[in-house]
Motif scaffolding. Structure first.
Motif, PDB file in Angstrom:
ATOM      1  N   LYS A 616       0.788  18.727  -4.246  1.00  0.00           N
ATOM      2  CA  LYS A 616       1.696  17.746  -4.846  1.00  0.00           C
ATOM      3  C   LYS A 616       2.717  17.249  -3.832  1.00  0.00           C
ATOM      4  N   LEU A 647      -2.057  22.087 -14.891  1.00  0.00           N
ATOM      5  CA  LEU A 647      -1.147  21.496 -15.876  1.00  0.00           C
ATOM      6  C   LEU A 647       0.298  21.914 -15.648  1.00  0.00           C
ATOM      7  N   GLU A 648       0.518  23.100 -15.070  1.00  0.00           N
ATOM      8  CA  GLU A 648       1.892  23.545 -14.819  1.00  0.00           C
ATOM      9  C   GLU A 648       2.502  22.881 -13.589  1.00  0.00           C
ATOM     10  N   PRO A 651       2.443  16.627 -14.281  1.00  0.00           N
ATOM     11  CA  PRO A 651       2.786  16.201 -15.650  1.00  0.00           C
ATOM     12  C   PRO A 651       1.691  15.358 -16.296  1.00  0.00           C
ATOM     13  N   TYR A 652       0.819  14.758 -15.473  1.00  0.00           N
ATOM     14  CA  TYR A 652      -0.264  13.943 -16.008  1.00  0.00           C
ATOM     15  C   TYR A 652      -1.597  14.466 -15.466  1.00  0.00           C
ATOM     16  N   MET A 669       1.479  12.557 -10.625  1.00  0.00           N
ATOM     17  CA  MET A 669       2.877  12.526 -11.050  1.00  0.00           C
ATOM     18  C   MET A 669       3.178  11.289 -11.887  1.00  0.00           C
ATOM     19  N   ARG A 711      -4.353  14.968 -20.752  1.00  0.00           N
ATOM     20  CA  ARG A 711      -3.589  16.222 -20.688  1.00  0.00           C
ATOM     21  C   ARG A 711      -3.535  16.935 -22.037  1.00  0.00           C
ATOM     22  N   ASN A 715      -4.498  20.726 -22.552  1.00  0.00           N
ATOM     23  CA  ASN A 715      -3.508  21.685 -23.053  1.00  0.00           C
ATOM     24  C   ASN A 715      -4.089  22.548 -24.162  1.00  0.00           C
TER      25      ASN A 715
END
Length: 815
Positions: A616, A647-648, A651-652, A669, A711, A715
């Motif tokens: 990232k 996922l942690e 955010p997308y 992001m 997502r 989740n």
């Protein structure tokens, strides 16, 4: 305390010390793989640093302890120092990753000296515990060989448990940091037990009166035992190269091999310790054991054949029948093949220590003599690991290197026999041994691999710490090539692989919000994923990083990668992927990850939350990270943890299906907005269109039908999972995967497949149509997995009524 009770207590203390030593060694190999990269150098730094510390400690502490009037107090201090230094080093290796990278950027490879020195420090203290207890126990001349065999054997037996408990229990339960602290606490407890319950000042005074230590001078046995260390560690390195092709790349396989290695040493020590007093000619025994160890290794290779593999499978199946567990079956296979190659040679190797100790010491000054012998042996091992691992094996290969080791062992044996004037007696036997071994072909292992896998060898090279081969298989229009690393199939250019690898690059590039200018692929393999970057015209910078130079060489043997190895439009770096990203500060629009399967040893580092955080930080504002997700190589629970880690961090996220066995997770992001006009424009690029047509993507509907969920759906899938992290490497210590894993996870994902919002109704209908065809194809594949070939054939036949032009579907045509 009686002598027998002392021996029992000291045996237990050394057994536990052996456990902790191997836990730390295994732990540091894993940690250093993150700090400097997962390659042969990180392993070599740990082994050579550890052995150098042991050697220096054996030499200097042996002298010091021999002159000490209170060896039990020395033992306490050493255990405490071991605990403190090991805990500190474990924490440093875990938390100073970025600091090391900054240091390496300044001083280059000289930075390797830092972890090397750090690991040598606790090893120095570890080496003295055995010597301190031997000094205190003070066996008589008549029982010295037996005592040495028992105590050293107990220490080695503890190492077996340490080697096995680390991957099976310690790291999975405590995590990497917790494992280091827990193990250090055990060393503290050992020191505390002796300090509070065993130190006896009256015995100390008595020993001061009756012991007048005198140093034993130089002995030829020291040099000979140094050569034994060279040969022994060299064999261990070569066994690692040999055995992995008959096992797999799971960490459990390597732990089993190490356990068998240590088991042989322990058995040899125990047995020789028990019977050494009956041996009249110790030099002759030393010579025969030296020659026998390496000869048995070569003999196992000479008789190796398909029958060995058949018995290996049968042994595993027998354990499966008893325990009804795939884990038991796989461990049975690991145990069988490791024992076949290693157990007899290491048993003979282990028997040498009591013999040489008795020869050199004659029952006197055991601490000093044992220390010097172990120091020479250890330094010989350090040289063996360097010379064999980095020079002999890459230059000569396994067979010729073993042949050189046999000649060296014969030389050592001749020197031993010369001490008793019996060289002529054994010379004919050695000559026959050399003659027999000379008939082992240098291509023994590749020939066996070809017998097992069938096909034709296209490329083969033994490099530093690895063996890479490309084998051509199939027939007619179904010819393809597979990449084998260490004898284990990693990837290939078979059609389904061609499809998912192309989509691994094209899906994120085609759906990218904005204009992607730069892309990095982690993991070269066949080069298909990285080669696809060449066909996307918007990219200005293309790069791929690969750990093994031999894989880079082999890339031009595969089709479908657009011969990227000869292209000037892509940079190929030979480096650890994680380490490369740590070292550079530049950013990319796309980082696509296609390392080896998640459960392979050391690969967890490229699937962890910590690594995704690093990725990232190396992305542009609109950048994407695309993670290859092979859904059949780990349990469903481990897959959930993999998804949770992504996922942690991002955010997308969204999920795409690239092939029946593969998925693609994209993290970003910024929200993924599917710009239909932009997608159509990119699908129309001539090179992109041609590349996708070849793998069954002919239009925008077929392309978009591979979209699975965003997502929210991911989740739900991973809601009960803990993320994969460096501290908790869930993937590396995952359970055994059943063949049914595809039929467990794929329907779960397909049933949750979502529609892409805000699409024209006519396009939505086309996507539904293509998605239904894709589902027919996937369910046909799952029918085949459960043995329903009739259902498989029926579903494919039905599918071809709707789409008989798709290259992907037609590749599986039951006709």
């Amino acid at each position: 305390m009686t002598k027998n009770k002392q021996l029992l207590v000291f045996t237990l203390l050394l057994f536990i010390s052996g456990i902790t030593a191997l836990i730390f060694q295994t732990l540091w190999v894993k940690q250093l793989g993150i700090v400097i990269g997962v390659d042969i150098y990180s392993t070599s730094i740990v082994i050579s640093g550890f052995f150098t510390g042991l050697g220096a400690g054996n030499y200097y502490l042996g002298k010091y302890i021999q002159r000490s009037d209170n060896p039990l107090r020395v033992y306490c201090n050493l255990e405490i120092l071991t605990a403190i230094s090991s805990a500190i080093i474990s924490l440093l290796l875990f938390y100073t990753e970025s600091t090391y990278v900054q240091i390496e950027a300044i001083i280059g490879k000289f930075a390797y000296l830092l972890p090397w020195v750090l690991i040598a420090i606790p090893a120095f203290f570890m080496s003295g515990t055995f010597l301190a207890l031997i000094k205190y126990y003070n066996p008589s001349k008549e029982t010295s060989g037996k005592s040495i065999g028992y105590l050293y054997g107990a220490n080695t037996a503890g190492a077996i448990l340490g080697a096995l408990s680390t991957p099976f229990i310690i790291i999975p339960f405590f995590g990497v940091v917790g494992a280091g602290l827990f193990t250090a606490s055990i060393n503290l407890c050992l020191g505390g037990y002796v300090y509070f319950f065993m130190i006896n000042k009256e015995e100390k005074v008595e020993r001061q009166k009756h012991e007048q230590p005198t140093s034993i001078g130089f002995h030829i046995g020291y040099i000979l035992y140094g050569f034994i260390g060279f040969v022994g560690i060299s064999q261990e390195i070569l066994w690692g190269q040999i055995i992995v092709q008959f096992q797999n790349t799971r960490t459990y396989a390597f732990a089993t091999m190490l356990a068998i290695y240590l088991l042989g040493l322990a058995v040899g020590n125990f047995v020789m310790g028990k019977y050494i007093h009956r041996i009249k000619n110790l030099w002759k025994s030393f010579g025969l054991l030296t020659f026998g160890s390496i000869f048995c290794t070569l003999l196992s290779i000479a008789v190796l054949g398909n029958w060995t593999l058949e018995y290996q499978v049968e042994f595993g199946n027998t354990l499966f029948g008893i325990f009804s567990s795939k884990g038991a079956m796989m461990m049975g296979r690991f145990l069988f093949i490791s024992s076949f190659f290693i157990l007899v040679p290491t048993t003979l190797m282990g028997a040498i220590f009591p013999v040489i100790t008795q020869l050199v010491s004659n029952g006197n000054q055991l601490s000093e003599v044992s220390g010097k012998l172990l120091a020479w042996n250890t330094f010989g091992g350090v040289l063996g690991s360097a010379i064999t691992g980095f020079i002999l094996f890459p230059t000569l290969g396994v067979i010729y290197t073993l042949f050189l080791l046999l000649i060296l062992s014969i030389g050592v044996a001749f020197v031993a026999f010369y001490q008793t004037k019996s060289t002529k007696k054994y010379a004919p036997s050695f000559a026959l041994g050399l003659l027999f071994i000379a008939f082992i072909p240098n291509t023994k292992f590749i020939d066996l691999l070809l017998e097992k896998e069938t096909g034709e060898i296209i490329y083969f090279k033994e490099g530093i710490g690895n063996t890479v081969a490309v084998i051509e298989q199939g027939q007619g229009d179904r010819i393809f090539r597979r990449l084998y690393i260490q004898g284990v199939s990693n990837t290939g250019d078979v059609f389904p692989s061609l499809r998912y690898m192309r989509l691994q690059s094209f899906i994120p590039l085609i759906t990218f919000n904005g204009t992607p200018k730069s892309a990095l692929v982690v993991g070269l393999g066949t080069g298909i994923t990285a080669g696809s970057l060449l066909k996307f015209p918007e990219l200005e910078e293309r790069a791929v990083v690969e750990l093994l130079p031999e894989v880079v060489e082999a890339t031009n043997k595969f089709v479908g990668n657009y011969q990227l190895a000869q292209s000037k439009n892509i940079n190929i770096y030979v480096d650890d992927g994680r380490h490369k990203l740590m070292k550079e500060v530049r950013t990319y629009d796309l980082i696509t990850l296609e390392p080896p399967p998640p459960t392979a040893v050391g690969v967890n580092n490229l699937y962890s939350k910590d690594f995704y955080e690093l990725c990232k930080s190396r992305l542009t504002e609109n950048g994407m990270m695309a993670q290859w997700w092979p859904i059949t190589t780990q349990t469903v629970g481990a897959s959930e943890s993999l998804v949770k880690a992504i996922l942690e961090v991002f955010p997308y996220a969204n999920l795409w299906t690239t092939e029946m066995h593969e998925m693609l997770i994209i993290g970003s992001m910024q929200p993924l907005t599917l710009d239909l006009e932009l997608i159509r424009k990119r699908l129309a690029y001539p090179d992109v269109k041609k590349a996708l047509n070849e793998v069954g993507i002919h239009n925008e509907a077929q392309f978009l039908s591979t979209y699975v969920m965003d997502r929210g759906g991911l989740n739900v899938f991973s809601r009960n999972a803990e993320p994969v992290t460096d501290n908790h490497p869930i993937l590396e210590y995952d359970g055994w995967v059943k063949k049914s894993v595809l039929t467990e996870i794929l329907p779960q994902l397909l049933d949750a497949q979502e529609d892409i919002p805000n699409l024209p109704s006519d396009l939505k209908k086309e996507i539904d149509y293509e998605r239904e065809n894709l589902h027919r194809f996937y369910y046909a594949g799952m029918a085949s997995y459960v043995g329903r070939r009739d259902v498989w054939s029926m579903l494919l036949t039905d599918l071809y009524k709707f789409d008989d032009k798709n290259a992907y579907y037609n590749w599986y045509d039951p006709k």
